[in-house]
Design a protein around this motif. Sequence first.
Motif, PDB file in Angstrom:
ATOM      1  N   ARG A 164      -4.696 -19.960  21.521  1.00  0.00           N
ATOM      2  CA  ARG A 164      -3.700 -19.396  22.440  1.00  0.00           C
ATOM      3  C   ARG A 164      -2.462 -20.287  22.526  1.00  0.00           C
ATOM      4  O   ARG A 164      -1.327 -19.808  22.424  1.00  0.00           O
ATOM      5  CB  ARG A 164      -4.326 -19.236  23.813  1.00  0.00           C
ATOM      6  N   ASN A 165      -2.658 -21.579  22.690  1.00  0.00           N
ATOM      7  CA  ASN A 165      -1.518 -22.492  22.834  1.00  0.00           C
ATOM      8  C   ASN A 165      -0.674 -22.538  21.569  1.00  0.00           C
ATOM      9  O   ASN A 165       0.566 -22.603  21.641  1.00  0.00           O
ATOM     10  CB  ASN A 165      -2.018 -23.894  23.181  1.00  0.00           C
ATOM     11  N   LEU A 220       8.111 -20.089  27.420  1.00  0.00           N
ATOM     12  CA  LEU A 220       7.946 -18.662  27.134  1.00  0.00           C
ATOM     13  C   LEU A 220       8.735 -17.806  28.112  1.00  0.00           C
ATOM     14  O   LEU A 220       9.384 -16.823  27.725  1.00  0.00           O
ATOM     15  CB  LEU A 220       6.463 -18.289  27.189  1.00  0.00           C
ATOM     16  N   ALA A 221       8.698 -18.181  29.401  1.00  0.00           N
ATOM     17  CA  ALA A 221       9.427 -17.417  30.416  1.00  0.00           C
ATOM     18  C   ALA A 221      10.926 -17.464  30.147  1.00  0.00           C
ATOM     19  O   ALA A 221      11.631 -16.436  30.259  1.00  0.00           O
ATOM     20  CB  ALA A 221       9.111 -17.963  31.805  1.00  0.00           C
ATOM     21  N   TYR A 227       1.399 -19.361  21.470  1.00  0.00           N
ATOM     22  CA  TYR A 227       2.484 -19.423  22.454  1.00  0.00           C
ATOM     23  C   TYR A 227       3.655 -20.248  21.922  1.00  0.00           C
ATOM     24  O   TYR A 227       4.825 -19.870  22.101  1.00  0.00           O
ATOM     25  CB  TYR A 227       1.976 -20.023  23.766  1.00  0.00           C
ATOM     26  N   ARG A 250       4.330 -22.503  29.305  1.00  0.00           N
ATOM     27  CA  ARG A 250       4.558 -21.256  30.045  1.00  0.00           C
ATOM     28  C   ARG A 250       6.021 -21.131  30.457  1.00  0.00           C
ATOM     29  O   ARG A 250       6.597 -20.031  30.415  1.00  0.00           O
ATOM     30  CB  ARG A 250       3.640 -21.198  31.265  1.00  0.00           C
ATOM     31  N   PRO A 283       1.862 -26.151  31.561  1.00  0.00           N
ATOM     32  CA  PRO A 283       2.974 -25.547  32.322  1.00  0.00           C
ATOM     33  C   PRO A 283       4.278 -25.517  31.532  1.00  0.00           C
ATOM     34  O   PRO A 283       5.038 -24.555  31.617  1.00  0.00           O
ATOM     35  CB  PRO A 283       3.079 -26.444  33.555  1.00  0.00           C
ATOM     36  N   SER A 307      -6.312 -23.910  30.966  1.00  0.00           N
ATOM     37  CA  SER A 307      -5.063 -23.175  31.042  1.00  0.00           C
ATOM     38  C   SER A 307      -4.057 -23.759  30.053  1.00  0.00           C
ATOM     39  O   SER A 307      -4.162 -24.916  29.639  1.00  0.00           O
ATOM     40  CB  SER A 307      -4.490 -23.226  32.457  1.00  0.00           C
ATOM     41  N   SER A 308      -3.080 -22.960  29.693  1.00  0.00           N
ATOM     42  CA  SER A 308      -2.027 -23.457  28.820  1.00  0.00           C
ATOM     43  C   SER A 308      -1.131 -24.425  29.596  1.00  0.00           C
ATOM     44  O   SER A 308      -1.000 -24.312  30.822  1.00  0.00           O
ATOM     45  CB  SER A 308      -1.196 -22.299  28.277  1.00  0.00           C
ATOM     46  N   GLN A 338      -7.871 -11.603  31.041  1.00  0.00           N
ATOM     47  CA  GLN A 338      -7.908 -13.027  31.367  1.00  0.00           C
ATOM     48  C   GLN A 338      -8.912 -13.298  32.486  1.00  0.00           C
ATOM     49  O   GLN A 338      -9.637 -14.299  32.469  1.00  0.00           O
ATOM     50  CB  GLN A 338      -6.512 -13.505  31.797  1.00  0.00           C
ATOM     51  N   ALA A 384      -1.807 -13.126  24.478  1.00  0.00           N
ATOM     52  CA  ALA A 384      -2.920 -13.527  25.347  1.00  0.00           C
ATOM     53  C   ALA A 384      -4.046 -12.513  25.284  1.00  0.00           C
ATOM     54  O   ALA A 384      -5.238 -12.866  25.305  1.00  0.00           O
ATOM     55  CB  ALA A 384      -2.422 -13.676  26.782  1.00  0.00           C
TER      56      ALA A 384
END
Length: 477
Positions: free
Chosen positions: A300-301, A431-432, A304, A428, A425, A422-423, A411, A351
């Motif tokens: 996942r990481n 990505l945002a 991302y 994340r 911060p 968790s990925s 999830q 995800a």
Amino acid sequence: MLDRTDTAVETPTHLSKLFGRDSLYMVLWGVQLLAAAGLTPVITRVMGIGEFGVVASAMALMQVTMVLGGFGLQTAIQRQFARPGGDLDARKLLSVTLMLACAFTVAALLSSSWWSGALGFEGSLTPPRLAIVWAGLSVATSAALALLRSQDRLGAFAAVSLVQSVVAEAASLGFVAVLEPTSSHFLVGRVLAQLAATVLALLMVRPRSFGPGDRTMARSALRYSLPLVPAALSSFVLTTADRLIIQSLMDNDAVARYQVAYNIASVPILLLSVLQAAWLPRFFSVPDAEDRAALVAQTRNTLYRLLVPAVLGLAVGAPLVIRLWAPPNYEPGKLSLVASLVIITAVPFAAQVVASLHLTTAGRTGTIALAVAVAAGANVVLNLLLIPHFGLEGSAFSTLAAYAACCLVLQRSVRRTGSIPSSPPSLRIALALACLASIAVTLLPYNPVVLLLRAVGAAICVVVFINLVVSTRRQLI
């Protein structure tokens, strides 16, 4: 069960294979997508916009028929290959798949006059019937390709895949260029190429006969695979029902405009879907739950990190590609926001892919079916509510919202199966910001200077993406 000292060695090995040879199957599909994409500007200009809209609707029908006629057994074949019985039982399941697909295709053809009108196919039954035959052949080909993937026969996989994609696109273009630019001629080209791919695939995998002693194995496979049918059907609703609703609420011209933007913007989603299929045998080979959880987190990481430049670069460059793909009557300058919303959908979909791999190998196919069904229902409702007010942009937003809902449900289910870190911060946040920037660039004017700047920006993102891929491979080797 492996102890933790083994895990530290084993997980990087699996991860390196996921982003190594396993990903060559995705690269192969990427080449096919690029080759097929190169023919799209020609097809949109040879065919009228209305006929291209019928083709888009026929493709949607083909996909849902393929889902229903496959009974989810494509995944069961790969699961069986990794279990006792291996290749022999997998080839027997392939025979079961062929028989069920043939029966379903015949039933769909015989009943086509009853339901085709309700889906918008008015006047001629030829397009929907060709779509049904195309779907039946595709079930057989996809099941055989699943077995070839489990056998890791890259050359054979490549040959069959190229016939059903690149050769099919060329055949369709040849039919509409030489005969008449109609949807029926386009679909005939696809069906003939798919038939050739099916014959080639079956010659390579050689299905084995299914006997009375294999019924227990078949029943077990169907119990596992049948929940994947509503999951795949719901996934179809997520990916293609918007075009059927647009056709119903708007017209074929609107379907054609949306299809052009969606084809470009959904490239990351398509590639991630291919990765999911290519990676599934690898996840089946990791039976230990803790090892698989570690692999899920690292996979996942990595995805991302790669999505940050991919999403931003495609959003920046999409208007350029749309302008090349579609003639002026498609109004390409008004499709930027539609494309960006679909591009951003790749983030929750990534995800969803990793979570689905984890749950599928854990045998929790019913959970996947429920999550995708909820998201599909939300997609239909949102399309019906938003299209009348916001047009194609409302449909694109519905797709993004539905995938986000599916991701959240999956999830939550994954967290119940074990502890998955968790990925980070920072990842994340990156990505945002990429998603926000992808929306912001749609506010730029549509003129030659801005288009040139878009080309430069997209090229920079491509360079960053390639560097990330190279550095990731070096770290894993």
